[in-house]
Design a protein around this motif. Structure first.
Motif, mmCIF file in Angstrom:
data_model
loop_
_atom_site.group_PDB
_atom_site.id
_atom_site.type_symbol
_atom_site.label_atom_id
_atom_site.label_comp_id
_atom_site.label_asym_id
_atom_site.label_seq_id
_atom_site.Cartn_x
_atom_site.Cartn_y
_atom_site.Cartn_z
ATOM 1 N N PRO A 54 -1.465 1.107 -26.231
ATOM 2 C CA PRO A 54 -0.710 0.199 -24.642
ATOM 3 C C PRO A 54 -1.835 0.449 -23.472
ATOM 4 O O PRO A 54 -2.939 1.225 -23.682
ATOM 5 C CB PRO A 54 -0.168 1.502 -24.436
ATOM 6 N N ASP A 55 -1.844 -0.485 -22.354
ATOM 7 C CA ASP A 55 -3.241 -0.175 -21.740
ATOM 8 C C ASP A 55 -3.390 1.066 -20.292
ATOM 9 O O ASP A 55 -2.076 1.112 -20.042
ATOM 10 C CB ASP A 55 -3.444 -2.089 -20.873
ATOM 11 N N ILE A 56 -3.422 1.911 -20.694
ATOM 12 C CA ILE A 56 -3.558 3.545 -20.167
ATOM 13 C C ILE A 56 -4.086 3.205 -19.081
ATOM 14 O O ILE A 56 -5.669 3.215 -18.618
ATOM 15 C CB ILE A 56 -4.063 4.539 -21.150
ATOM 16 N N THR A 57 -3.378 2.901 -17.966
ATOM 17 C CA THR A 57 -4.685 2.790 -16.135
ATOM 18 C C THR A 57 -4.450 3.956 -15.479
ATOM 19 O O THR A 57 -3.039 4.840 -15.635
ATOM 20 C CB THR A 57 -3.675 1.661 -15.482
ATOM 21 N N LYS A 58 -4.971 4.239 -14.755
ATOM 22 C CA LYS A 58 -5.078 5.674 -13.876
ATOM 23 C C LYS A 58 -4.136 5.053 -12.395
ATOM 24 O O LYS A 58 -4.209 4.357 -12.355
ATOM 25 C CB LYS A 58 -6.034 5.792 -13.128
ATOM 26 N N LEU A 59 -2.847 6.149 -12.504
ATOM 27 C CA LEU A 59 -1.976 6.310 -12.168
ATOM 28 C C LEU A 59 -2.034 6.883 -10.658
ATOM 29 O O LEU A 59 -2.343 7.637 -10.911
ATOM 30 C CB LEU A 59 -0.511 6.640 -12.606
ATOM 31 N N LYS A 60 -1.935 6.453 -9.345
ATOM 32 C CA LYS A 60 -2.197 7.612 -8.413
ATOM 33 C C LYS A 60 -0.847 8.387 -8.752
ATOM 34 O O LYS A 60 0.420 8.120 -8.905
ATOM 35 C CB LYS A 60 -2.019 6.546 -7.208
ATOM 36 N N GLU A 61 -1.054 9.289 -8.565
ATOM 37 C CA GLU A 61 0.258 10.339 -8.447
ATOM 38 C C GLU A 61 1.131 11.075 -7.341
ATOM 39 O O GLU A 61 2.164 10.627 -7.642
ATOM 40 C CB GLU A 61 -0.904 11.946 -8.415
ATOM 41 N N ARG A 62 0.644 10.337 -6.116
ATOM 42 C CA ARG A 62 1.703 9.780 -5.361
ATOM 43 C C ARG A 62 2.621 8.908 -5.641
ATOM 44 O O ARG A 62 4.232 8.921 -5.134
ATOM 45 C CB ARG A 62 1.496 9.225 -3.403
ATOM 46 N N ASN A 63 2.411 7.857 -7.201
ATOM 47 C CA ASN A 63 3.604 7.189 -7.045
ATOM 48 C C ASN A 63 4.739 7.798 -8.712
ATOM 49 O O ASN A 63 5.240 7.030 -8.830
ATOM 50 C CB ASN A 63 2.855 5.351 -7.647
ATOM 51 N N LYS A 92 15.425 8.953 -4.019
ATOM 52 C CA LYS A 92 15.997 7.419 -3.404
ATOM 53 C C LYS A 92 14.443 7.476 -1.914
ATOM 54 O O LYS A 92 14.350 6.140 -2.309
ATOM 55 C CB LYS A 92 17.411 6.984 -2.918
ATOM 56 N N GLU A 93 15.178 8.381 -1.742
ATOM 57 C CA GLU A 93 14.160 8.478 -0.833
ATOM 58 C C GLU A 93 12.757 9.099 -1.192
ATOM 59 O O GLU A 93 11.413 8.023 -0.785
ATOM 60 C CB GLU A 93 13.563 9.803 -0.142
ATOM 61 N N PHE A 94 11.960 9.123 -2.585
ATOM 62 C CA PHE A 94 10.561 8.375 -3.091
ATOM 63 C C PHE A 94 10.509 7.318 -3.715
ATOM 64 O O PHE A 94 9.191 6.687 -2.892
ATOM 65 C CB PHE A 94 10.724 9.222 -4.345
ATOM 66 N N ILE A 95 11.129 6.425 -3.577
ATOM 67 C CA ILE A 95 11.223 4.981 -3.926
ATOM 68 C C ILE A 95 11.174 4.290 -2.890
ATOM 69 O O ILE A 95 10.067 2.992 -3.172
ATOM 70 C CB ILE A 95 13.036 4.639 -5.002
ATOM 71 N N MET A 96 11.895 4.857 -2.084
ATOM 72 C CA MET A 96 11.842 3.689 -0.560
ATOM 73 C C MET A 96 10.546 3.583 0.025
ATOM 74 O O MET A 96 10.191 2.995 0.823
ATOM 75 C CB MET A 96 13.179 3.523 0.186
ATOM 76 N N ASN A 97 10.894 4.962 0.473
ATOM 77 C CA ASN A 97 9.614 5.752 1.378
ATOM 78 C C ASN A 97 9.797 5.726 2.830
ATOM 79 O O ASN A 97 8.965 4.600 3.392
ATOM 80 C CB ASN A 97 7.840 5.835 0.653
ATOM 81 N N PRO A 98 10.708 5.143 3.797
ATOM 82 C CA PRO A 98 10.706 4.702 4.717
ATOM 83 C C PRO A 98 10.409 5.523 5.713
ATOM 84 O O PRO A 98 9.888 4.388 6.764
ATOM 85 C CB PRO A 98 12.712 4.763 4.987
ATOM 86 N N SER A 99 9.619 6.629 5.670
ATOM 87 C CA SER A 99 9.327 6.774 6.827
ATOM 88 C C SER A 99 7.558 6.405 6.583
ATOM 89 O O SER A 99 6.418 7.665 7.355
ATOM 90 C CB SER A 99 9.369 8.236 6.892
ATOM 91 N N LYS A 100 7.137 5.934 5.242
ATOM 92 C CA LYS A 100 5.935 6.141 5.091
ATOM 93 C C LYS A 100 4.858 7.469 4.755
ATOM 94 O O LYS A 100 3.764 7.363 5.377
ATOM 95 C CB LYS A 100 5.446 5.029 5.742
ATOM 96 N N PRO A 102 2.555 10.288 3.155
ATOM 97 C CA PRO A 102 0.985 9.417 1.905
ATOM 98 C C PRO A 102 1.614 10.618 1.199
ATOM 99 O O PRO A 102 0.630 10.434 -0.095
ATOM 100 C CB PRO A 102 0.241 10.473 2.841
ATOM 101 N N ASP A 103 2.529 11.508 0.551
ATOM 102 C CA ASP A 103 2.683 11.721 -0.820
ATOM 103 C C ASP A 103 3.836 11.336 -1.931
ATOM 104 O O ASP A 103 4.671 11.841 -2.239
ATOM 105 C CB ASP A 103 3.528 13.469 0.013
ATOM 106 N N LEU A 104 4.745 10.362 -0.640
ATOM 107 C CA LEU A 104 5.961 9.338 -1.736
ATOM 108 C C LEU A 104 5.273 8.600 -1.503
ATOM 109 O O LEU A 104 3.934 8.118 -1.901
ATOM 110 C CB LEU A 104 6.927 9.698 -0.732
ATOM 111 N N ALA A 105 6.042 7.390 -3.183
ATOM 112 C CA ALA A 105 5.563 6.158 -3.323
ATOM 113 C C ALA A 105 4.496 5.654 -2.532
ATOM 114 O O ALA A 105 5.757 5.346 -1.275
ATOM 115 C CB ALA A 105 6.748 5.760 -4.379
ATOM 116 N N GLU A 106 3.980 4.444 -2.789
ATOM 117 C CA GLU A 106 3.313 3.683 -1.978
ATOM 118 C C GLU A 106 4.560 2.410 -1.728
ATOM 119 O O GLU A 106 4.416 1.836 -0.866
ATOM 120 C CB GLU A 106 2.325 3.279 -2.378
ATOM 121 N N GLY A 107 5.441 1.839 -2.435
ATOM 122 C CA GLY A 107 6.545 1.647 -3.123
ATOM 123 C C GLY A 107 7.438 1.111 -3.541
ATOM 124 O O GLY A 107 7.736 1.890 -4.918
ATOM 125 N N PRO A 108 8.982 -0.429 -3.486
ATOM 126 C CA PRO A 108 9.356 0.411 -4.363
ATOM 127 C C PRO A 108 9.459 0.199 -6.145
ATOM 128 O O PRO A 108 9.500 0.515 -6.866
ATOM 129 C CB PRO A 108 11.002 -0.129 -4.129
#
Length: 185
Positions: A54-63, A92-100, A102-108
């Motif tokens: 598997p391709d082990i890429t460095k994931l951003k902790e926030r995602n 749901k809040e983590f996935i969508m991050n409506p308030s943008k 920085p500690d939640l996902a960059e996007g769905p």
């Protein structure tokens, strides 16, 4: 009265020759008429088998939304104790991050939910956690479908509409190998 002779008593035996035939017929009857209940489980689509590493890429902790369940059925969400009842809204809040934030996902499309449990975790607790995480995606798909197409997300929708919704909010639920009984993460 005439007395019976021992010779007459010896001739009184039951013919059991057809007992094996009857038992065999009963066995066949019960095999044919018995229904075997199929085990129901969680429907999970597994990725195709690959011999490649598997391709082990460095994931951003926030995602990464990490959910850990220990042997005492206690929940740890992103290194904080949590209750199962609040898991769906937090996911749901983590996935969508409506308030943008920085500690939640960059996007769905970048959101990854990581579920890890202990081998001592109760099955009911595991299913409750899994259902809440899956329910978060179901609600997000329903909301997006209502906004776009005016109807809830369902199997009756055209394939193209369902695919568009799943492309915008893909369900990425990673299940890690369970830890040994009682081993803390």
């Amino acid at each position: 009265m005439a007395k019976t002779k021992t010779r007459d008593r010896m001739n009184n035996e039951i013919n059991a020759g057809s007992m094996a035939d009857i038992a065999f017929l009963l066995l066949i009857f019960f095999l044919v008429t018995t229904t075997i209940a199929e085990d129901k489980g969680i429907l999970v689509k597994l990725p195709p088998w690959s011999d490649e590493e598997p391709d082990i890429t460095k994931l951003k902790e926030r995602n990464v939304f990490s959910v850990l369940v220990n042997a005492q059925n206690q929940l740890l969400v992103r290194e904080e104790p949590a209750r199962i009842g609040e898991l769906r809204e937090r996911a749901k809040e983590f996935i969508m991050n409506p308030s943008k934030r920085p500690d939640l996902a960059e996007g769905p499309r970048n959101a990854i939910i990581s579920l890890k449990n202990d081998r001592g975790t109760n099955y009911e607790t595991y299913l409750a956690v899994y259902n809440e995480l899956k329910g978060a995606y179901d609600e997000l798909w329903d909301e997006l479908s209502e906004r776009r197409y005016g109807q809830p997300y369902s199997d009756e929708m055209p394939f193209a509409q369902r695919k568009a919704i799943r492309d915008e909010i893909p369900m990425v639920l990673s299940e890690a190998e369970p830890t040994n009984f009682g081993e803390e993460q």
